[in-house]
Motif scaffolding. Structure first.
Motif, PDB file in Angstrom:
ATOM      1  N   THR A   1     -16.128 -15.860  57.546  1.00 43.30           N
ATOM      2  CA  THR A   1     -15.950 -17.318  57.430  1.00 43.30           C
ATOM      3  C   THR A   1     -14.869 -17.822  58.366  1.00 43.30           C
ATOM      4  OG1 THR A   1     -14.316 -17.316  55.624  1.00 43.30           O
ATOM      5  CG2 THR A   1     -16.662 -17.289  55.005  1.00 43.30           C
ATOM      6  N   ASN A   2     -14.864 -17.304  59.578  1.00 42.69           N
ATOM      7  CA  ASN A   2     -13.811 -17.641  60.509  1.00 42.69           C
ATOM      8  C   ASN A   2     -14.275 -17.281  61.918  1.00 42.69           C
ATOM      9  OD1 ASN A   2     -11.196 -18.393  61.385  1.00 42.69           O
ATOM     10  ND2 ASN A   2     -10.267 -17.402  59.613  1.00 42.69           N
ATOM     11  N   PHE A   3     -13.415 -17.504  62.883  1.00 38.79           N
ATOM     12  CA  PHE A   3     -13.745 -17.204  64.272  1.00 38.79           C
ATOM     13  C   PHE A   3     -13.206 -15.850  64.708  1.00 38.79           C
ATOM     14  CE2 PHE A   3     -14.283 -21.679  63.814  1.00 38.79           C
ATOM     15  CZ  PHE A   3     -15.411 -21.952  64.555  1.00 38.79           C
ATOM     16  N   ASP A   4     -12.225 -15.342  64.019  1.00 44.21           N
ATOM     17  CA  ASP A   4     -11.715 -14.011  64.288  1.00 44.21           C
ATOM     18  C   ASP A   4     -11.041 -13.490  63.021  1.00 44.21           C
ATOM     19  OD1 ASP A   4      -9.310 -15.378  64.135  1.00 44.21           O
ATOM     20  OD2 ASP A   4      -8.834 -15.178  66.238  1.00 44.21           O
ATOM     21  N   PHE A   5     -10.672 -12.243  63.050  1.00 42.21           N
ATOM     22  CA  PHE A   5     -10.005 -11.630  61.898  1.00 42.21           C
ATOM     23  C   PHE A   5      -8.737 -10.976  62.400  1.00 42.21           C
ATOM     24  CE2 PHE A   5      -9.010  -8.454  58.741  1.00 42.21           C
ATOM     25  CZ  PHE A   5      -9.288  -9.100  57.550  1.00 42.21           C
ATOM     26  N   ASP A   6      -7.620 -11.439  61.914  1.00 40.24           N
ATOM     27  CA  ASP A   6      -6.323 -10.926  62.326  1.00 40.24           C
ATOM     28  C   ASP A   6      -5.970  -9.715  61.469  1.00 40.24           C
ATOM     29  OD1 ASP A   6      -3.448 -10.562  62.553  1.00 40.24           O
ATOM     30  OD2 ASP A   6      -3.410 -12.537  63.490  1.00 40.24           O
ATOM     31  N   SER A   7      -5.505  -8.649  62.103  1.00 44.83           N
ATOM     32  CA  SER A   7      -5.177  -7.434  61.350  1.00 44.83           C
ATOM     33  C   SER A   7      -4.105  -7.680  60.289  1.00 44.83           C
ATOM     34  CB  SER A   7      -4.745  -6.310  62.294  1.00 44.83           C
ATOM     35  OG  SER A   7      -3.615  -6.691  63.027  1.00 44.83           O
ATOM     36  N   MET A   8      -3.315  -8.734  60.433  1.00 47.28           N
ATOM     37  CA  MET A   8      -2.297  -9.046  59.423  1.00 47.28           C
ATOM     38  C   MET A   8      -2.928  -9.479  58.100  1.00 47.28           C
ATOM     39  SD  MET A   8       0.766 -10.829  61.661  1.00 47.28           S
ATOM     40  CE  MET A   8       0.118 -12.426  61.336  1.00 47.28           C
ATOM     41  N   TRP A   9      -4.186  -9.903  58.121  1.00 49.12           N
ATOM     42  CA  TRP A   9      -4.865 -10.353  56.905  1.00 49.12           C
ATOM     43  C   TRP A   9      -5.470  -9.189  56.130  1.00 49.12           C
ATOM     44  CZ3 TRP A   9      -8.112 -14.232  60.163  1.00 49.12           C
ATOM     45  CH2 TRP A   9      -7.276 -15.215  60.683  1.00 49.12           C
TER      46      TRP A   9
ATOM     47  N   TYR B   1      -9.991 -12.894  51.340  1.00 50.11           N
ATOM     48  CA  TYR B   1      -8.808 -12.489  52.093  1.00 50.11           C
ATOM     49  C   TYR B   1      -7.965 -13.729  52.351  1.00 50.11           C
ATOM     50  CZ  TYR B   1     -10.933 -14.087  56.510  1.00 50.11           C
ATOM     51  OH  TYR B   1     -11.494 -14.835  57.509  1.00 50.11           O
ATOM     52  N   GLN B   2      -6.684 -13.504  52.514  1.00 45.22           N
ATOM     53  CA  GLN B   2      -5.716 -14.565  52.736  1.00 45.22           C
ATOM     54  C   GLN B   2      -5.390 -14.651  54.217  1.00 45.22           C
ATOM     55  OE1 GLN B   2      -4.655 -16.232  49.970  1.00 45.22           O
ATOM     56  NE2 GLN B   2      -3.546 -17.719  51.201  1.00 45.22           N
ATOM     57  N   ALA B   3      -5.584 -15.829  54.809  1.00 46.75           N
ATOM     58  CA  ALA B   3      -5.244 -16.083  56.218  1.00 46.75           C
ATOM     59  C   ALA B   3      -4.228 -17.218  56.230  1.00 46.75           C
ATOM     60  CB  ALA B   3      -6.478 -16.447  57.014  1.00 46.75           C
ATOM     61  N   GLY B   4      -2.967 -16.861  56.275  1.00 49.71           N
ATOM     62  CA  GLY B   4      -1.920 -17.879  56.165  1.00 49.71           C
ATOM     63  C   GLY B   4      -1.960 -18.502  54.793  1.00 49.71           C
ATOM     64  N   LYS B   5      -2.059 -19.822  54.740  1.00 53.69           N
ATOM     65  CA  LYS B   5      -2.110 -20.499  53.441  1.00 53.69           C
ATOM     66  C   LYS B   5      -3.539 -20.654  52.910  1.00 53.69           C
ATOM     67  CE  LYS B   5      -2.062 -25.188  55.317  1.00 53.69           C
ATOM     68  NZ  LYS B   5      -1.421 -26.489  55.285  1.00 53.69           N
ATOM     69  N   TYR B   6      -4.517 -20.199  53.666  1.00 52.11           N
ATOM     70  CA  TYR B   6      -5.920 -20.354  53.277  1.00 52.11           C
ATOM     71  C   TYR B   6      -6.496 -19.060  52.711  1.00 52.11           C
ATOM     72  CZ  TYR B   6      -5.472 -24.544  56.085  1.00 52.11           C
ATOM     73  OH  TYR B   6      -5.051 -25.736  56.592  1.00 52.11           O
ATOM     74  N   THR B   7      -7.267 -19.178  51.647  1.00 51.52           N
ATOM     75  CA  THR B   7      -8.002 -18.050  51.101  1.00 51.52           C
ATOM     76  C   THR B   7      -9.471 -18.224  51.473  1.00 51.52           C
ATOM     77  OG1 THR B   7      -6.486 -17.826  49.241  1.00 51.52           O
ATOM     78  CG2 THR B   7      -8.676 -16.819  49.000  1.00 51.52           C
TER      79      THR B   7
END
Length: 106
Positions: free
Chosen positions: A51-59, A77-83
């Motif tokens: 549900t995004n354009f990329d996946f950051d390893s920090m997530w 998964y949590q991406a910053g303030k967004y779930t």
């Protein structure tokens, strides 16, 4: 998720290979439809499975898979303030499980 996080030069071809290996025909069609809709809106690279354009390893540490019922799983998964939340339905065919539908995406 390891493939997403690797950011290798041939990432798109590796992700395409993973989709062909794990998504049923129904899910592949669903994936292609959403990908095309995003391209028409001028946004390239959208991936329905995250549900995004990329996946950051920090997530990665926040990634959770919870069984909801038979053949139905909630992935978050949590991406910053967004779930990000994805519901995955699986189907057993030809002696193995396939991702058959990606639903409830937010």
């Amino acid at each position: 998720m390891a493939t997403y996080c690797s950011m290798c030069s041939d990432l798109n071809s590796k992700l395409q290979s993973l989709r062909l290996s794990h998504l049923s025909h129904t899910a592949l069609e669903q994936f292609k439809k959403v990908e095309l809709e995003n391209l028409q809106d001028g946004f390239g690279g959208y991936d329905l499975l995250i549900t995004n354009f990329d996946f950051d390893s920090m997530w990665f540490h926040s990634l959770k898979v919870v069984p909801l019922e038979t053949d139905n799983y909630q992935v978050t998964y949590q991406a910053g303030k967004y779930t990000h939340q994805i519901n995955i339905q699986t189907a057993y065919r030809d002696g193995r499980y396939w991702i058959n539908a990606i639903i409830g995406v937010r």
